[in-house]
Scaffold this active site. Structure first.
Site, PDB file in Angstrom:
ATOM      1  N   LYS A 136     -13.344  24.713  -8.938  1.00  0.00           N
ATOM      2  CA  LYS A 136     -12.392  26.322  -8.777  1.00  0.00           C
ATOM      3  C   LYS A 136     -11.855  26.293  -7.753  1.00  0.00           C
ATOM      4  O   LYS A 136     -11.044  27.288  -7.210  1.00  0.00           O
ATOM      5  CB  LYS A 136     -14.146  27.137  -8.378  1.00  0.00           C
ATOM      6  CG  LYS A 136     -14.034  28.666  -7.522  1.00  0.00           C
ATOM      7  CD  LYS A 136     -14.942  29.758  -8.161  1.00  0.00           C
ATOM      8  CE  LYS A 136     -16.180  28.572  -6.961  1.00  0.00           C
ATOM      9  NZ  LYS A 136     -16.420  28.870  -5.629  1.00  0.00           N
TER      10      LYS A 136
ATOM     11  N   ARG B 173     -21.963  34.796  -2.704  1.00  0.00           N
ATOM     12  CA  ARG B 173     -22.754  34.514  -3.846  1.00  0.00           C
ATOM     13  C   ARG B 173     -24.098  34.888  -4.616  1.00  0.00           C
ATOM     14  O   ARG B 173     -24.021  34.228  -4.863  1.00  0.00           O
ATOM     15  CB  ARG B 173     -22.573  33.332  -2.530  1.00  0.00           C
ATOM     16  CG  ARG B 173     -21.583  32.135  -2.669  1.00  0.00           C
ATOM     17  CD  ARG B 173     -22.174  31.207  -1.429  1.00  0.00           C
ATOM     18  NE  ARG B 173     -21.017  30.576  -0.553  1.00  0.00           N
ATOM     19  CZ  ARG B 173     -21.233  28.897  -1.813  1.00  0.00           C
ATOM     20  NH1 ARG B 173     -21.431  28.846  -2.755  1.00  0.00           N
ATOM     21  NH2 ARG B 173     -20.005  28.675  -1.158  1.00  0.00           N
TER      22      ARG B 173
ATOM     23  N   ARG C 166     -17.514  10.651  -8.550  1.00  0.00           N
ATOM     24  CA  ARG C 166     -17.003  10.400  -7.304  1.00  0.00           C
ATOM     25  C   ARG C 166     -17.252   8.985  -6.028  1.00  0.00           C
ATOM     26  O   ARG C 166     -18.140   8.863  -6.237  1.00  0.00           O
ATOM     27  CB  ARG C 166     -16.920  11.803  -6.628  1.00  0.00           C
ATOM     28  CG  ARG C 166     -16.039  12.950  -7.352  1.00  0.00           C
ATOM     29  CD  ARG C 166     -16.502  13.909  -6.238  1.00  0.00           C
ATOM     30  NE  ARG C 166     -16.097  15.283  -6.492  1.00  0.00           N
ATOM     31  CZ  ARG C 166     -16.215  16.288  -6.137  1.00  0.00           C
ATOM     32  NH1 ARG C 166     -17.363  16.412  -5.238  1.00  0.00           N
ATOM     33  NH2 ARG C 166     -16.207  17.794  -6.241  1.00  0.00           N
TER      34      ARG C 166
ATOM     35  N   ARG D  59     -21.184   9.756  -2.044  1.00  0.00           N
ATOM     36  CA  ARG D  59     -21.742  10.400  -0.909  1.00  0.00           C
ATOM     37  C   ARG D  59     -23.209  10.498  -1.476  1.00  0.00           C
ATOM     38  O   ARG D  59     -22.987  11.170  -2.345  1.00  0.00           O
ATOM     39  CB  ARG D  59     -20.916  11.691  -0.205  1.00  0.00           C
ATOM     40  CG  ARG D  59     -19.399  10.803   0.043  1.00  0.00           C
ATOM     41  CD  ARG D  59     -18.682  12.410   0.667  1.00  0.00           C
ATOM     42  NE  ARG D  59     -19.186  13.346  -0.662  1.00  0.00           N
ATOM     43  CZ  ARG D  59     -18.489  14.770   0.349  1.00  0.00           C
ATOM     44  NH1 ARG D  59     -17.432  14.381   1.014  1.00  0.00           N
ATOM     45  NH2 ARG D  59     -18.148  15.680  -1.266  1.00  0.00           N
TER      46      ARG D  59
ATOM     47  N   ARG E 125     -28.093  21.039  -6.862  1.00  0.00           N
ATOM     48  CA  ARG E 125     -27.149  21.869  -6.481  1.00  0.00           C
ATOM     49  C   ARG E 125     -26.921  22.872  -7.537  1.00  0.00           C
ATOM     50  O   ARG E 125     -26.944  24.116  -6.983  1.00  0.00           O
ATOM     51  CB  ARG E 125     -25.976  21.360  -5.421  1.00  0.00           C
ATOM     52  CG  ARG E 125     -26.062  20.805  -4.838  1.00  0.00           C
ATOM     53  CD  ARG E 125     -24.378  19.936  -4.535  1.00  0.00           C
ATOM     54  NE  ARG E 125     -23.590  20.160  -3.836  1.00  0.00           N
ATOM     55  CZ  ARG E 125     -21.776  20.438  -4.482  1.00  0.00           C
ATOM     56  NH1 ARG E 125     -22.214  18.957  -4.407  1.00  0.00           N
ATOM     57  NH2 ARG E 125     -21.564  20.652  -4.695  1.00  0.00           N
TER      58      ARG E 125
END
Length: 220
Positions: A13, A88, A127, A161, A172
């Site tokens: 996004k 949100r 990642r 991370r 999340r």
């Protein structure tokens, strides 16, 4: 055009927001940028937001909405804007509607970037970030380094991370489903929702979104 972007973390996004804002020639207004700008300028809203953040508390909706109102009132947003990361929640969406009505402004569309949950988990959990420079990011599947665990740019160690760990990503997504996803039905009921597949090359997704916006504009 006045547009809101929604979608789960990892759907791309933010990338699409920046690209669409440039092509539509409207400012890209993100929650993160609003907070950073107000805090760095030490505005009253920035000071208030920082006091909540420093205490480990969520910034109240009215503070975020106040920042958004100030930003949308700036000259470069007179002909449109692209909101990213706000609203949100349904309560924030309702507050935004009230704000826009008070200014006699209407949203043109709400773009919902959609991707399968397992694909999102693969994107984020894969990642790997350079310890020397966090701008150097690789992916174990989509953009692997030439040598495993080593940054191609500077030779630094690549690591995952904490917020990219699979368990964190799934948490999340749970938060997104609980807090943010309800605004999809909220905007669908207003006839504003446009669902965009977030799968495929970045430019292809951008063109998909622009095509959908043109159809929406022509229909109005």
């Amino acid at each position: 055009m006045r547009i809101v972007l929604v979608g789960p973390p990892g759907a791309g996004k933010g990338t699409q927001a920046a690209r669409l804002a440039e092509k539509l020639r409207v400012p890209h207004i993100s929650t993160g940028d609003l907070f950073r700008a107000n805090i760095s300028r030490q505005t009253e809203l920035g000071k208030l937001a920082k006091s909540y953040m420093d205490a480990g508390n969520l910034v109240p909706d009215e503070v975020t909405i106040g920042m958004a109102k100030d930003r949308m009132a700036q000259p470069d947003a007179a002909k449109g804007f692209l909101l990213d990361g706000f609203p949100r929640t349904v309560s924030q969406a309702e507050a935004l509607d009230e704000l826009l009505r008070s200014e006699d402004i209407k949203l043109d569309a709400v773009l919902d970037f959609e991707a399968p949950e397992e694909e999102i988990v693969r994107r984020i959990a894969g990642r790997r970030t350079c310890r020397n420079d966090s701008a150097h990011v690789f992916h174990v599947t989509y953009s692997p380094p030439e040598k495993e665990g080593i940054c191609d740019v500077c030779g630094g160690e690549l690591y995952q991370r904490d917020d990219d760990a699979e368990e964190t990503v799934r948490k999340r997504l749970e938060v997104y489903h609980t807090q943010t996803e309800p605004i999809i039905d909220y905007y669908r009921a207003q006839g504003l929702l446009v669902t965009i597949s977030a799968l495929g090359p970045v430019e292809e997704i951008t063109q998909r979104a622009l095509g959908a916006l043109k159809r929406e504009d022509a229909a109005q």
